[in-house]
Design a protein around this motif. Structure first.
Motif, short mmCIF file in Angstrom:
data_model
loop_
_atom_site.label_atom_id
_atom_site.label_comp_id
_atom_site.label_asym_id
_atom_site.label_seq_id
_atom_site.Cartn_x
_atom_site.Cartn_y
_atom_site.Cartn_z
N ALA A 184 0.83 -1.20 0.00
CA ALA A 184 0.00 0.00 0.00
C ALA A 184 0.87 1.26 0.00
CB ALA A 184 -0.93 -0.01 1.22
N GLU A 185 1.93 1.25 0.79
CA GLU A 185 2.81 2.42 0.89
C GLU A 185 3.53 2.67 -0.43
OE1 GLU A 185 3.73 5.60 2.73
OE2 GLU A 185 3.26 4.07 4.24
N LEU A 186 4.02 1.62 -1.07
CA LEU A 186 4.75 1.77 -2.33
C LEU A 186 3.83 2.29 -3.43
CD1 LEU A 186 6.86 -1.52 -2.19
CD2 LEU A 186 7.76 0.81 -2.10
N ARG A 187 2.62 1.73 -3.48
CA ARG A 187 1.69 2.19 -4.52
C ARG A 187 1.27 3.64 -4.28
NH1 ARG A 187 -0.65 -3.40 -3.95
NH2 ARG A 187 -0.05 -4.52 -5.86
N PRO A 213 9.93 2.35 -13.64
CA PRO A 213 10.57 1.82 -12.42
C PRO A 213 9.93 0.50 -12.01
CG PRO A 213 10.06 4.16 -12.17
CD PRO A 213 9.40 3.72 -13.42
N ARG A 214 10.77 -0.48 -11.66
CA ARG A 214 10.29 -1.80 -11.28
C ARG A 214 10.64 -2.10 -9.82
NH1 ARG A 214 13.49 -5.01 -15.00
NH2 ARG A 214 14.21 -3.04 -15.87
N LEU A 215 9.67 -2.67 -9.11
CA LEU A 215 9.82 -3.03 -7.71
C LEU A 215 9.36 -4.47 -7.50
CD1 LEU A 215 8.45 0.18 -6.05
CD2 LEU A 215 10.45 -0.99 -5.16
N VAL A 216 10.13 -5.23 -6.73
CA VAL A 216 9.72 -6.55 -6.29
C VAL A 216 9.57 -6.49 -4.78
CG1 VAL A 216 10.32 -8.99 -6.14
CG2 VAL A 216 10.95 -7.67 -8.18
#
Length: 713
Positions: free
Chosen positions: A325-328, A365-368
């Motif tokens: 939730a924080e990242l989005r 930007p890509r996040l895992v």
């Protein structure tokens, strides 16, 4: 020279829709000739100044009047109630002097404190201290904590504002320290004019000590002398310039591009700068509640500028959801692509998706985001493409020292960032060394609990210890097990070869005896006594229990005693846990919980914690304390109640001493940082009575990674 009537001001301002500082606060300060402000705490006075406009305000001949309160401990309140400290100006002054000394020793507040001192010395700022209640008569009721401000210009135009104030580091940043304000203008209609005049009259009555039930006194001489001594009247302008530059630097790290977005506080900026200087590797050892997640978001935003792929590791499903939730919320505006692994998300396994996601290359930007349990699986490690392009962020990084989680440390990456209030694993030097080798140690300096309290990111707290004994039958069972343990130990010492079965029996005996402490019946009656005598409707309490049996006993006992609004929060509960917490936050009450509130759950409104759970892992009780110290507009001081079981035993028996050491370690750690440190004097005496090494007791602890059982793919 600008005047207030020429400004285009709205009736209300709300963050984040409005950049309140730019649109309201700074223009008013620049156009004003006087500024009257009630700021809450004395220590928050440094945040009441609109820094980019301060020099212009002073050049216009501006003058500021501040009304504020000192932080009170229970001892101060008791002394005031007795009528002593309230009549002793030196006692009040020494309290304020100590607050100011702490400001001068806290990173980020040194320069603002010196500016405040300089303007007091130059008589540009005048400060009065307010107490709610008839202090001289020994009847203090509560702290003065009103929220009002009034600007007035040379032509007599005035602007009054009221609303939610947050006097913390963001108050120095250009997003302003006002979250929501209502504004009233003296030149717009008779009703507005009357409202402004009413607020002016109210402030003046407070200032002149003519308001009912409020006592307002000049800043005591001993506190004024401390400010004047620390002042630098000739160079305060240069200090303001440096503060403004630091504010701009903080904005450069901000992960939020929108106007009025969050900016890092001084300790976060300092940590990020130091981490960058170390080659973007290291661990942030920052106290629970000091904003580790947001600091990491700042580092992630910087990583995007390097075209890196980010891998965020978390220890639980709960933190997985919170981080997602924080990242989005933070990075959706820049078009991030987020791949979630674990917590029921298995699509990362399909069609080489993880391998493609972690490849080097340009684009969005890509996040895992992955749980540590998932990321430590051979399938994940083999599919994840390592290299200098991969940036690893590990939340609660101490969890990576567990045997299975250590597999993750074989990943080849570029930048690395670990987050933990307590990165050293108790009783596990091997796991600690593995973490520190991989992340290349702690980024100095650590941001301690005391630092966080002084900086205003956590609330000060009072600590209250309640010692209980075992019931007769529990003590008898304790003694029986103690004798059996001594026999088993003697047999082991006398045996010529190791006996695995004997070692297993000894371990089980120790567990059974420890369970007597954990489930001591007097804990339940102590909990009822504490809650029924202290709890008030609307407060937010957490009661930490050891297991489901104790939780049920405490819950039922509280209900039988007439307590209402009792909530449960644990992994085995039915329904939606998040909705339970939402209801609790909205209406208050008592949450009876097990350990699943230890990491990651943010409930700032919690003002009281009652600890019944016994633990040999200092990390658990440090995290529990952190839950109750988080800042909230609804609380000024937090309260921690600790039920300590002290069984009768032979002090020459090492295993029994270890049981008591675990209890004392928690109490000593809590009491040492409380506003009433004298609360642990009896505990020190208890340790001495049993021949314990006092310094070693504080560091006693055993790491426990059982929480990992709650995680799943």
């Amino acid at each position: 020279m600008a005047i207030l009537a020429n400004l285009q001001l709205k009736q209300t301002y709300h963050k984040p829709e409005d950049n309140i500082a730019q649109a309201f606060y700074l223009p008013c300060m620049a156009a004003a000739h006087t500024y009257d402000r009630a700021v809450g705490y004395f220590s928050s006075a440094i945040y009441a100044l609109a820094w980019p406009s301060l020099r212009e305000f002073v050049d216009n001949g501006g003058r500021i009047r501040l009304i504020c309160s000192p932080v009170l401990s229970e001892g101060d309140v008791s002394a005031m109630t007795a009528g002593y400290a309230a009549r002793n100006e030196e006692a009040q002054g020494n309290l304020l002097k100590e607050e100011f000394r702490q400001l001068l020793t806290t990173p980020g507040s040194v320069k603002p404190a010196k500016v405040l001192a300089s303007l007091v010395a130059l008589k540009i700022i005048d400060i009065r201290i307010a107490w709610v209640g008839d202090v001289a008569g020994g009847k203090p009721k509560r702290l003065f904590h009103d929220k009002v401000g009034i600007f007035e210009d040379v032509e007599g135009n005035a602007v009054a504002f009221k609303g939610s104030m947050n006097e913390t580091w963001p108050g120095l940043a250009l997003d302003g320290n006002l979250e929501s304000v209502d504004v009233y203008l003296s030149w717009v209609g008779s009703r507005e004019q009357a409202r402004v005049a009413e607020e002016q009259a109210y402030f003046n009555r407070l200032w002149e000590n003519h308001f009912p039930d409020v006592t307002t006194v000049p800043l005591p001489e001993v506190a004024r002398d401390a400010l004047v001594t620390a002042s630098d009247p000739e160079h305060w302008r240069e200090l303001v310039e440096e503060i403004c530059i630091e504010i701009q630097a903080a904005e450069g790290w901000s992960p939020e591009a929108k106007p009025g977005g969050r900016v890092p506080r001084p300790h976060q900026v300092a940590a990020l700068d130091a981490w960058k200087a170390r080659g973007r590797r290291g661990i942030f050892e920052h106290a629970t509640g000091s904003g580790k997640t947001f600091t990491a978001l700042c580092a992630i935003k910087d990583s995007f500028s390097h075209k890196e792929v980010v891998l965020v590791l978390v220890p639980s499903d709960l933190l997985l959801r919170q981080w997602a939730a924080e990242l989005r919320s933070t990075f959706d505006p820049v078009g991030i692509r987020l791949l979630v692994c674990g917590g029921g998300h298995i699509d990362w396994k399909e069609d080489g998706r993880l391998r493609a996601w972690t490849r080097a290359g340009a684009g969005a930007p890509r996040l895992v985001l992955a749980t540590m349990q998932t990321a430590s699986s051979p399938e994940f490690i083999q599919a994840c493409r390592g290299g200098r392009h991969l940036f690893v962020v590990a939340d609660e990084v101490h969890r990576l020292g567990a045997l299975q989680a250590r597999r993750i440390l074989q990943l080849d990456t570029g930048p690395r960032l670990g987050l933990s209030a307590t990165p050293v694993r108790s009783g596990d030097p091997t796991g600690t060394a593995a973490i520190f080798d991989y992340f290349e140690g702690v980024v100095p300096p650590p941001f301690t609990l005391n630092d966080a309290i002084r900086a205003g990111t956590l609330t000060p707290y009072a600590y209250n210890v309640h010692r209980v004994r075992l019931d007769t039958d529990e003590q008898e069972e304790w003694n029986r097990l103690a004798k059996e343990i001594r026999r088993q130990v003697a047999r082991s010492i006398g045996a010529k070869t190791a006996d695995v079965d004997a070692e297993t029996r000894l371990k089980m005996l120790l567990i059974r005896r420890a369970r007597i402490i954990k489930n001591a019946r007097q804990k339940v009656s102590a909990a009822v006594s504490i809650v029924t005598s202290t709890y008030r409707r609307g407060q937010h309490w957490i009661v930490y229990c050891d297991d489901q049996v104790q939780l049920a006993a405490v819950r039922d006992a509280l209900r039988s005693a007439g307590c209402e609004a009792i909530f449960e929060y644990h992994t085995a509960m039915g329904g939606d846990p998040r909705r339970t917490l939402d209801l609790f936050e909205a209406q208050g009450g008592i949450v009876v919980s097990i350990r699943c509130l230890d990491e990651g759950v943010d409930i700032p409104a919690v003002s009281h914690a009652l600890i019944l759970a016994s633990s040999k892992n200092p990390r658990e009780f440090i995290q529990r304390r952190g839950r109750v110290l988080r800042k909230s507009p609804t609380k000024l001081i937090s309260n921690v109640y600790d039920v300590l079981v002290t069984p009768l035993f032979d002090p020459d028996e090492p295993p029994a001493v270890a049981i008591l050491e675990g209890e004392l370690a928690r109490a000593i750690e809590f009491g040492s940082h409380a506003i009433n440190p004298g609360c642990i004097t009896d505990l020190q005496r208890l340790a001495i009575e049993h021949g314990m090494d006092w310094e070693r007791v504080v560091n006693a602890g055993i790491e426990d990674d059982d929480d990992n059982k709650e995680e799943h793919d």
